[in-house]
Design a protein around this motif. Structure first.
Motif, PDB file in Angstrom:
ATOM      1  N   ALA A 152       0.832  -1.204   0.000  1.00  0.00           N
ATOM      2  CA  ALA A 152       0.000   0.000   0.000  1.00  0.00           C
ATOM      3  C   ALA A 152       0.867   1.255   0.000  1.00  0.00           C
ATOM      4  CB  ALA A 152      -0.936  -0.010   1.211  1.00  0.00           C
ATOM      5  N   VAL A 153       1.924   1.263   0.797  1.00  0.00           N
ATOM      6  CA  VAL A 153       2.836   2.413   0.834  1.00  0.00           C
ATOM      7  C   VAL A 153       3.505   2.594  -0.528  1.00  0.00           C
ATOM      8  CG1 VAL A 153       5.002   3.255   1.829  1.00  0.00           C
ATOM      9  CG2 VAL A 153       3.221   2.318   3.314  1.00  0.00           C
ATOM     10  N   ALA A 154       3.934   1.515  -1.133  1.00  0.00           N
ATOM     11  CA  ALA A 154       4.567   1.592  -2.446  1.00  0.00           C
ATOM     12  C   ALA A 154       3.591   2.130  -3.490  1.00  0.00           C
ATOM     13  CB  ALA A 154       5.087   0.219  -2.868  1.00  0.00           C
ATOM     14  N   PHE A 155       2.338   1.710  -3.420  1.00  0.00           N
ATOM     15  CA  PHE A 155       1.337   2.204  -4.362  1.00  0.00           C
ATOM     16  C   PHE A 155       1.105   3.702  -4.186  1.00  0.00           C
ATOM     17  CE2 PHE A 155      -3.093   3.289  -5.276  1.00  0.00           C
ATOM     18  CZ  PHE A 155      -3.110   3.019  -6.635  1.00  0.00           C
ATOM     19  N   VAL A 156       1.018   4.160  -2.950  1.00  0.00           N
ATOM     20  CA  VAL A 156       0.809   5.581  -2.686  1.00  0.00           C
ATOM     21  C   VAL A 156       1.990   6.400  -3.210  1.00  0.00           C
ATOM     22  CG1 VAL A 156       0.637   7.310  -0.845  1.00  0.00           C
ATOM     23  CG2 VAL A 156      -0.768   5.251  -0.757  1.00  0.00           C
ATOM     24  N   VAL A 157       3.197   5.948  -2.946  1.00  0.00           N
ATOM     25  CA  VAL A 157       4.384   6.660  -3.432  1.00  0.00           C
ATOM     26  C   VAL A 157       4.391   6.695  -4.961  1.00  0.00           C
ATOM     27  CG1 VAL A 157       6.906   6.557  -3.580  1.00  0.00           C
ATOM     28  CG2 VAL A 157       5.764   6.217  -1.383  1.00  0.00           C
ATOM     29  N   PHE A 158       4.091   5.592  -5.591  1.00  0.00           N
ATOM     30  CA  PHE A 158       4.037   5.537  -7.053  1.00  0.00           C
ATOM     31  C   PHE A 158       2.980   6.495  -7.591  1.00  0.00           C
ATOM     32  CE2 PHE A 158       2.116   3.734 -10.901  1.00  0.00           C
ATOM     33  CZ  PHE A 158       3.215   3.740 -11.740  1.00  0.00           C
ATOM     34  N   TYR A 159       1.802   6.520  -6.972  1.00  0.00           N
ATOM     35  CA  TYR A 159       0.710   7.395  -7.410  1.00  0.00           C
ATOM     36  C   TYR A 159       1.097   8.861  -7.265  1.00  0.00           C
ATOM     37  CZ  TYR A 159      -4.022   9.245  -7.897  1.00  0.00           C
ATOM     38  OH  TYR A 159      -5.124   9.945  -8.307  1.00  0.00           O
ATOM     39  N   VAL A 160       1.731   9.208  -6.154  1.00  0.00           N
ATOM     40  CA  VAL A 160       2.139  10.596  -5.923  1.00  0.00           C
ATOM     41  C   VAL A 160       3.183  11.025  -6.953  1.00  0.00           C
ATOM     42  CG1 VAL A 160       3.375  12.106  -4.320  1.00  0.00           C
ATOM     43  CG2 VAL A 160       1.537  10.642  -3.482  1.00  0.00           C
ATOM     44  N   ILE A 161       4.094  10.143  -7.290  1.00  0.00           N
ATOM     45  CA  ILE A 161       5.130  10.476  -8.267  1.00  0.00           C
ATOM     46  C   ILE A 161       4.527  10.603  -9.676  1.00  0.00           C
ATOM     47  CG2 ILE A 161       7.181   9.568  -9.442  1.00  0.00           C
ATOM     48  CD1 ILE A 161       8.017   8.401  -6.708  1.00  0.00           C
ATOM     49  N   GLN A 162       3.618   9.709 -10.015  1.00  0.00           N
ATOM     50  CA  GLN A 162       3.048   9.710 -11.357  1.00  0.00           C
ATOM     51  C   GLN A 162       2.015  10.818 -11.569  1.00  0.00           C
ATOM     52  OE1 GLN A 162       3.939   7.835 -14.025  1.00  0.00           O
ATOM     53  NE2 GLN A 162       5.615   7.214 -12.688  1.00  0.00           N
ATOM     54  N   PRO A 187       1.029  13.968  -9.357  1.00  0.00           N
ATOM     55  CA  PRO A 187       1.073  14.833  -8.177  1.00  0.00           C
ATOM     56  C   PRO A 187      -0.137  15.758  -8.054  1.00  0.00           C
ATOM     57  CG  PRO A 187       2.748  15.479  -9.757  1.00  0.00           C
ATOM     58  CD  PRO A 187       2.149  14.209 -10.254  1.00  0.00           C
ATOM     59  N   GLU A 188      -0.673  16.236  -9.193  1.00  0.00           N
ATOM     60  CA  GLU A 188      -1.836  17.125  -9.124  1.00  0.00           C
ATOM     61  C   GLU A 188      -3.055  16.380  -8.593  1.00  0.00           C
ATOM     62  OE1 GLU A 188      -0.193  16.655 -12.076  1.00  0.00           O
ATOM     63  OE2 GLU A 188       1.040  18.461 -12.104  1.00  0.00           O
ATOM     64  N   ALA A 189      -3.272  15.175  -9.080  1.00  0.00           N
ATOM     65  CA  ALA A 189      -4.403  14.378  -8.617  1.00  0.00           C
ATOM     66  C   ALA A 189      -4.233  14.008  -7.141  1.00  0.00           C
ATOM     67  CB  ALA A 189      -4.546  13.112  -9.461  1.00  0.00           C
ATOM     68  N   SER A 190      -3.004  13.738  -6.737  1.00  0.00           N
ATOM     69  CA  SER A 190      -2.738  13.421  -5.332  1.00  0.00           C
ATOM     70  C   SER A 190      -3.056  14.611  -4.444  1.00  0.00           C
ATOM     71  CB  SER A 190      -1.280  13.020  -5.146  1.00  0.00           C
ATOM     72  OG  SER A 190      -0.979  11.902  -5.926  1.00  0.00           O
ATOM     73  N   ASP A 211      -5.208  16.946  -5.098  1.00  0.00           N
ATOM     74  CA  ASP A 211      -6.668  17.078  -5.057  1.00  0.00           C
ATOM     75  C   ASP A 211      -7.287  16.109  -4.056  1.00  0.00           C
ATOM     76  OD1 ASP A 211      -6.643  19.086  -6.947  1.00  0.00           O
ATOM     77  OD2 ASP A 211      -7.025  17.720  -8.636  1.00  0.00           O
ATOM     78  N   VAL A 212      -6.761  14.897  -3.996  1.00  0.00           N
ATOM     79  CA  VAL A 212      -7.274  13.910  -3.042  1.00  0.00           C
ATOM     80  C   VAL A 212      -7.036  14.377  -1.608  1.00  0.00           C
ATOM     81  CG1 VAL A 212      -6.928  11.575  -2.144  1.00  0.00           C
ATOM     82  CG2 VAL A 212      -7.095  11.949  -4.598  1.00  0.00           C
ATOM     83  N   VAL A 213      -5.829  14.861  -1.338  1.00  0.00           N
ATOM     84  CA  VAL A 213      -5.506  15.335   0.012  1.00  0.00           C
ATOM     85  C   VAL A 213      -6.350  16.558   0.365  1.00  0.00           C
ATOM     86  CG1 VAL A 213      -3.676  16.331   1.448  1.00  0.00           C
ATOM     87  CG2 VAL A 213      -3.192  14.363  -0.009  1.00  0.00           C
ATOM     88  N   ARG A 214      -6.508  17.469  -0.598  1.00  0.00           N
ATOM     89  CA  ARG A 214      -7.320  18.664  -0.363  1.00  0.00           C
ATOM     90  C   ARG A 214      -8.772  18.271  -0.068  1.00  0.00           C
ATOM     91  NH1 ARG A 214      -6.488  20.964  -4.941  1.00  0.00           N
ATOM     92  NH2 ARG A 214      -4.494  21.812  -4.286  1.00  0.00           N
ATOM     93  N   GLY A 215      -9.311  17.340  -0.826  1.00  0.00           N
ATOM     94  CA  GLY A 215     -10.681  16.873  -0.606  1.00  0.00           C
ATOM     95  C   GLY A 215     -10.847  16.212   0.751  1.00  0.00           C
ATOM     96  N   ALA A 216      -9.862  15.423   1.154  1.00  0.00           N
ATOM     97  CA  ALA A 216      -9.918  14.773   2.468  1.00  0.00           C
ATOM     98  C   ALA A 216      -9.859  15.816   3.577  1.00  0.00           C
ATOM     99  CB  ALA A 216      -8.774  13.774   2.615  1.00  0.00           C
TER     100      ALA A 216
END
Length: 54
Positions: free
Chosen positions: A13-23, A25-28, A30-35
């Motif tokens: 799960a940590v590896a997936f989150v890191v990969f998603y943030v790197i690939q 960053p804008e969408a990441s 938005d997710v954090v802002r929404g949360a």
């Protein structure tokens, strides 16, 4: 030596989150802002509820 399944799943799960943030960053962001907005709204609602009890 047995591998702890929970530990492996957490690391995946940590590896997936890191990969998603790197690939994406804008969408990441938005997710954090929404949360953050959801948590703020929930806290505001709880405060209003407790305030109405008094």
């Amino acid at each position: 030596m047995a591998v702890n399944l929970k530990k492996v799943l957490v690391w995946l799960a940590v590896a997936f989150v890191v990969f998603y943030v790197i690939q994406r960053p804008e969408a990441s962001a938005d997710v954090v802002r929404g949360a953050g907005e959801a948590l703020g709204s929930a806290a505001s609602s709880i405060a209003a509820f407790v305030g109405s009890l008094v």
